[in-house]
Design an enzyme around this catalytic site. Structure first.
Site, PDB file in Angstrom:
ATOM      1  N   LEU A 124       0.852  -1.213  -0.115  1.00 18.86           N
ATOM      2  CA  LEU A 124      -0.116   0.139   0.178  1.00 18.86           C
ATOM      3  C   LEU A 124       0.946   1.209   0.181  1.00 18.86           C
ATOM      4  CD1 LEU A 124       0.112   1.294   3.172  1.00 18.86           C
ATOM      5  CD2 LEU A 124      -1.245  -0.471   3.593  1.00 18.86           C
ATOM      6  N   LYS A 162       9.326  -7.889  -2.140  1.00 15.13           N
ATOM      7  CA  LYS A 162       9.135  -6.571  -1.522  1.00 15.13           C
ATOM      8  C   LYS A 162      10.260  -5.596  -1.796  1.00 15.13           C
ATOM      9  CE  LYS A 162       7.196  -3.259   0.698  1.00 15.13           C
ATOM     10  NZ  LYS A 162       6.232  -2.162   0.362  1.00 15.13           N
ATOM     11  N   ILE A 212       8.690   8.497 -12.594  1.00 12.60           N
ATOM     12  CA  ILE A 212       9.882   9.107 -13.454  1.00 12.60           C
ATOM     13  C   ILE A 212       9.708  10.887 -13.314  1.00 12.60           C
ATOM     14  CG2 ILE A 212      10.268   7.299 -14.988  1.00 12.60           C
ATOM     15  CD1 ILE A 212       8.814   8.863 -16.982  1.00 12.60           C
ATOM     16  N   GLY A 219      12.521  15.700  -8.805  1.00 10.17           N
ATOM     17  CA  GLY A 219      12.174  16.315  -7.629  1.00 10.17           C
ATOM     18  C   GLY A 219      13.404  16.467  -6.623  1.00 10.17           C
ATOM     19  N   CYS A 227       9.683   4.010   3.887  1.00  8.20           N
ATOM     20  CA  CYS A 227       9.933   3.006   3.286  1.00  8.20           C
ATOM     21  C   CYS A 227      11.257   3.013   2.237  1.00  8.20           C
ATOM     22  CB  CYS A 227       8.710   2.497   2.341  1.00  8.20           C
ATOM     23  SG  CYS A 227       7.379   1.914   3.383  1.00  8.20           S
ATOM     24  N   ARG A 234       8.822  10.923   8.098  1.00  7.68           N
ATOM     25  CA  ARG A 234       9.828  10.065   8.060  1.00  7.68           C
ATOM     26  C   ARG A 234      10.713  10.304   6.858  1.00  7.68           C
ATOM     27  NH1 ARG A 234       7.084   4.426  10.230  1.00  7.68           N
ATOM     28  NH2 ARG A 234       5.479   5.379   9.075  1.00  7.68           N
TER      29      ARG A 234
HETATM   30  P1  NAD Z   1       4.795   2.253  12.086  1.00  6.20           P
HETATM   31  O1  NAD Z   1       5.887   2.626  12.886  1.00  6.20           O
HETATM   32  O2  NAD Z   1       3.536   3.402  11.692  1.00  6.20           O
HETATM   33  O3  NAD Z   1       3.729   1.307  13.204  1.00  6.20           O
HETATM   34  C1  NAD Z   1       4.501   0.335  13.668  1.00  6.20           C
HETATM   35  C2  NAD Z   1       3.523   0.030  15.000  1.00  6.20           C
HETATM   36  O4  NAD Z   1       4.091  -1.309  15.593  1.00  6.20           O
HETATM   37  C3  NAD Z   1       3.840   1.274  16.124  1.00  6.20           C
HETATM   38  O5  NAD Z   1       2.509   1.457  16.443  1.00  6.20           O
HETATM   39  C4  NAD Z   1       4.394   0.307  17.197  1.00  6.20           C
HETATM   40  O6  NAD Z   1       3.825   1.031  18.404  1.00  6.20           O
HETATM   41  C5  NAD Z   1       4.122  -1.165  17.156  1.00  6.20           C
HETATM   42  N1  NAD Z   1       4.892  -1.914  17.652  1.00  6.20           N
HETATM   43  C6  NAD Z   1       6.103  -1.943  17.977  1.00  6.20           C
HETATM   44  N2  NAD Z   1       6.553  -2.907  18.820  1.00  6.20           N
HETATM   45  C7  NAD Z   1       5.633  -3.641  19.117  1.00  6.20           C
HETATM   46  C8  NAD Z   1       5.304  -4.872  19.880  1.00  6.20           C
HETATM   47  N3  NAD Z   1       6.210  -5.679  20.430  1.00  6.20           N
HETATM   48  N4  NAD Z   1       3.753  -5.305  19.748  1.00  6.20           N
HETATM   49  C9  NAD Z   1       2.953  -4.513  19.484  1.00  6.20           C
HETATM   50  N5  NAD Z   1       3.099  -3.677  18.581  1.00  6.20           N
HETATM   51  C10 NAD Z   1       4.240  -3.071  18.346  1.00  6.20           C
HETATM   52  O7  NAD Z   1       5.053   1.192  10.841  1.00  6.20           O
HETATM   53  P2  NAD Z   1       4.406   1.242   9.406  1.00  6.20           P
HETATM   54  O8  NAD Z   1       4.555   2.281   8.545  1.00  6.20           O
HETATM   55  O9  NAD Z   1       2.930   0.605   9.781  1.00  6.20           O
HETATM   56  O10 NAD Z   1       5.215  -0.034   8.999  1.00  6.20           O
HETATM   57  C11 NAD Z   1       5.200  -1.492   9.390  1.00  6.20           C
HETATM   58  C12 NAD Z   1       5.911  -2.124   8.546  1.00  6.20           C
HETATM   59  O11 NAD Z   1       5.321  -2.315   7.186  1.00  6.20           O
HETATM   60  C13 NAD Z   1       7.660  -1.939   8.312  1.00  6.20           C
HETATM   61  O12 NAD Z   1       8.103  -3.019   8.053  1.00  6.20           O
HETATM   62  C14 NAD Z   1       7.071  -0.973   7.101  1.00  6.20           C
HETATM   63  O13 NAD Z   1       8.521  -1.221   6.219  1.00  6.20           O
HETATM   64  C15 NAD Z   1       6.004  -1.930   6.113  1.00  6.20           C
HETATM   65  N6  NAD Z   1       5.359  -1.185   5.206  1.00  6.20           N
HETATM   66  C16 NAD Z   1       5.072   0.037   5.644  1.00  6.20           C
HETATM   67  C17 NAD Z   1       4.220   0.628   4.503  1.00  6.20           C
HETATM   68  C18 NAD Z   1       3.996   2.158   4.669  1.00  6.20           C
HETATM   69  O14 NAD Z   1       3.574   3.035   3.631  1.00  6.20           O
HETATM   70  N7  NAD Z   1       4.295   2.739   5.916  1.00  6.20           N
HETATM   71  C19 NAD Z   1       4.127   0.170   3.385  1.00  6.20           C
HETATM   72  C20 NAD Z   1       4.456  -1.318   3.197  1.00  6.20           C
HETATM   73  C21 NAD Z   1       5.104  -1.767   4.056  1.00  6.20           C
END
Ligand code: NAD
Length: 445
Positions: free
Chosen positions: A156, A210, A256, A259, A266, A334
Site C-alpha cells: 500500500l 518487496k 519518473i 524532484g 519505506c 519520516r
Molecule cells: P509504524 O511505525 O507506523 O507502526 C508500527 C507499530 O508497531 C507502532 O504503532 C508500534 O507501537 C507497534 N509496535 C512496535 N513493537 C510492538 C510490539 N512488540 N507489539 C505490538 N506492537 C508493536 O510502521 P508502518 O509504517 O505501519 O510499517 C510497518 C511495517 O510495514 C514496516 O516493516 C514497513 O516497512 C512496512 N510497510 C510500510 C508501508 C507504509 O507505507 N508505511 C508500506 C508497506 C510496508
C-alpha cells in the site's frame, strides 16, 4: 473468521480496518497504550484519507477492536499478522527487534493452530527466524501446537492506502504450507474481484519481492533526478524528457518525476537494508548504492539553489516553505526531504515560515524552533524573500499569483517538484527555479 494484527501503525491499522470491512473479526494490537485508547474512542492518530470513517464504522459494527493485550487478542485466531516497524539498524540492516519480540509473544500465548504472517518488510530468512522464535517458546512451555509461517508483504501507498488495500494490484503469498496458503487466500478473496492475481511463491522469494519492488521504484526516481541535473547543465528540460520517454510503454510514465528526492518510511530504509543484504552475501548491489548516493545529494539541490540565488548569504532572509510531509496526502514526516532542506537553510541563517495542510503537528515535534508554523499557505508568504515548494499538495498547484505578488518581498520561487509552468511564472513576474529545467527570470516590461 477471527484474525489479529500485531502492530497498529500505517500498515497494521489500514490492513486491520480493511479486513474488518469484509466481515472478519479483527483485533489490532499495539504496545502503545495511548494509541490503543485513542483508537477505541474512534480517533485515528495518523492522517490517511477515508480511514477514520472506516475505523468508526467497523468499531460500531463490532468487527474491529483495539487492544494492548496480545494474549487475549490472538486467542482463537486462524491468522496472526505481524505489522510492526522494521526501522534501519545502525549498519543499515532492518532492525528485527520488534518482529522477533512479537514472534516470542505469539509463542508464549499460542493455544491452537494459526498461520503467523509477516506483513512488515523484512529481509530474507526472517520468516524462518519467526518460526524458530515461536518454536523455542512452545518448547519452553513443553507444548506441541502446530503453526505455519508465511510472508505477505504489503504494497500500500500512504495517502492512497485504503484504495490500494481494497483493490490490490497483486497479493504475494510466500509459504511452504498449503493450509496457510488457503487461509491467506480466503482472507484476500473479497479484494480480488478486480481479477488481479494472487502470486504464491516460496517464502524467500516473497521477502525479496518487496525489497525488489521498492528498490526499482527508488531507482527510477534517482535515475530521473540524475538525468535532471544533467539536463540543467546541457540546457534540456526534464519535463519534456519525461514526457518523451514516459510515452514508451516499456518505460511507463509513473515514478519518473524529477524532484527533491525520495523520502518516507519505506524507500530510504528498504534501499539501505537491501544494500546491506547484498553486503552480507558478498554481492554488492552497486546500482542501489548509486541510487542512495544520488538521493542524498538530491535532497540538497533545491537548498543549494536558494543559497546560490542569495549569493550564499541567507542571513536575514525570510523563506516560506510550502509542504513538509514526504509526499502529499500523508502526515508522515519520516525521512522527508523537507528535513534536510530546512536544516540546510536554517543553518545558513534563513528565517523559515512553513505551511503544510496536515503534517505540521508531526513536523513540530521534529523541527521545533527552527521553523515558524503558519495557519495557511499565504500567511507563510508574508514578507518572504522567496518560496520553496517541497511537497506537491494539490492546494499549491494553482495559487493566486496576485495575492502572492502582494505578500512577498521578493518574487522568487524554488520549486522542488516542478509543479509550475515556467512560462506562466515568467508572465506573472516571478524568478523561477525548478529541478532539471532552465531557471527563468521575469519578463522585461
Ligand atoms: P509504524 O511505525 O507506523 O507502526 C508500527 C507499530 O508497531 C507502532 O504503532 C508500534 O507501537 C507497534 N509496535 C512496535 N513493537 C510492538 C510490539 N512488540 N507489539 C505490538 N506492537 C508493536 O510502521 P508502518 O509504517 O505501519 O510499517 C510497518 C511495517 O510495514 C514496516 O516493516 C514497513 O516497512 C512496512 N510497510 C510500510 C508501508 C507504509 O507505507 N508505511 C508500506 C508497506 C510496508
Amino acid at each position: 473468521m477471527k484474525i489479529a494484527i500485531i502492530g497498529t501503525g500505517y500498515v497494521g491499522l489500514v490492513s486491520g480496518t480493511c479486513f474488518a470491512e469484509t466481515g472478519i473479526q479483527v483485533t489490532c494490537v499495539d504496545i502503545d497504550h495511548a494509541k490503543i485508547d485513542q483508537l477505541n474512542q474512534g480517533f485515528v492518530p495518523i492522517y490517511e484519507p477515508g480511514l477514520e470513517r472506516m475505523v468508526n464504522t467497523n468499531l460500531e459494527k463490532g468487527r474491529l477492536s483495539f487492544s494492548a493485550n496480545i494474549q487475549e487478542s490472538i486467542a482463537g485466531c486462524e491468522a496472526i499478522f505481524i505489522a510492526v516497524g522494521t526501522p534501519p539498524g545502525e549498519d543499515g540492516s532492518a532492525d528485527l527487534r520488534h518482529v522477533l519480540t512479537v514472534a516470542g509473544n505469539i509463542g508464549k500465548y499460542l493455544e491452537e493452530y494459526a498461520v503467523i504472517i509477516t506483513k512488515s518488510t523484512v529481509p530474507i530468512n526472517t520468516a524462518e527466524k519467526v518460526r524458530e522464535t515461536i518454536a523455542e517458546e512452545l518448547l519452553k512451555r513443553k507444548v506441541d501446537i502446530p503453526f505455519d509461517v508465511a510472508s505477505n508483504p504489503e504494497f500500500l501507498k500512504e495517502g492512497a492506502a485504503i484504495n490500494d488495500f481494497l483493490k490490490p494490484d497483486r497479493i504475494i503469498i510466500g509459504t511452504d504450507s498449503k493450509r496457510a496458503e488457503k487461509i491467506i487466500h480466503r482472507l484476500y478473496k473479497p479484494f480480488l474481484l478486480n481479477g488481479h492475481p494472487v502470486i504464491s511463491m516460496d517464502i524467500r522469494s516473497a521477502e525479496m519481492t518487496k525489497y525488489a519492488a521498492n528498490a526499482i521504484l527508488a531507482t527510477k526516481i534517482s535515475f530521473m533526478n540524475d538525468i535532471a541535473n544533467l539536463c540543467e547543465i546541457v540546457g534540456a528540460d526534464i519535463n519534456m524528457v519525461r514526457r518523451g520517454i514516459g510515452s514508451d510503454p516499456r518505460i511507463g510514465n509513473k515514478f519518473i518525476y524529477a524532484g527533491a528526492g525520495y523520502g518516507g518510511s519505506c524507500f530510504p530504509k528498504d534501499v539501505k537494508a537491501l544494500i546491506k543484504t547484498g553486503e552480507d552475501y558478498q554481492k554488492p548491489l552497486r546500482i542501489l548504492q548509486a541510487v542512495e548516493a544520488v538521493n542524498e545529494e538530491q535532497k540538497l539541490v533545491i537548498a543549494q539553489k536558494v543559497k546560490a540565488h542569495f549569493n550564499h548569504n541567507l542571513n536575514g532572509k525570510r523563506i516560506a516553505i510550502w509542504g513538509l510531509s514526504f509526499k502529499p496526502e500523508t502526515d508522515d514526516m519520516r525521512e522527508a526531504p523537507s528535513l534536510s532542506i530546512i536544516n540546510t537553510l536554517s543553518d545558513a541563517g534563513a528565517t523559515l515560515r512553513a505551511y503544510d495542510p496536515v503534517a505540521m503537528k508531526s513536523a513540530k515535534n521534529i523541527m521545533g524552533q527552527k521553523v515558524t508554523f503558519c495557519d495557511d499557505r499565504y500567511e507563510a508568504l508574508i514578507d518572504a524573500d522567496g518560496l520553496v515548494l517541497i511537497t506537491e499538495w494539490s492546494e499549491f498547484r494553482i495559487p493566486n499569483y496576485r495575492v502572492m505578488d502582494k505578500l512577498m518581498k521578493e518574487k522568487v520561487i524554488f520549486d522542488g517538484r516542478n509543479i509550475y509552468d515556467s512560462e506562466e511564472m515568467q508572465e506573472y513576474g516571478f524568478t523561477y527555479y525548478s529541478i532539471g529545467r532552465p531557471a527563468v527570470k521575469p519578463e522585461e516590461s
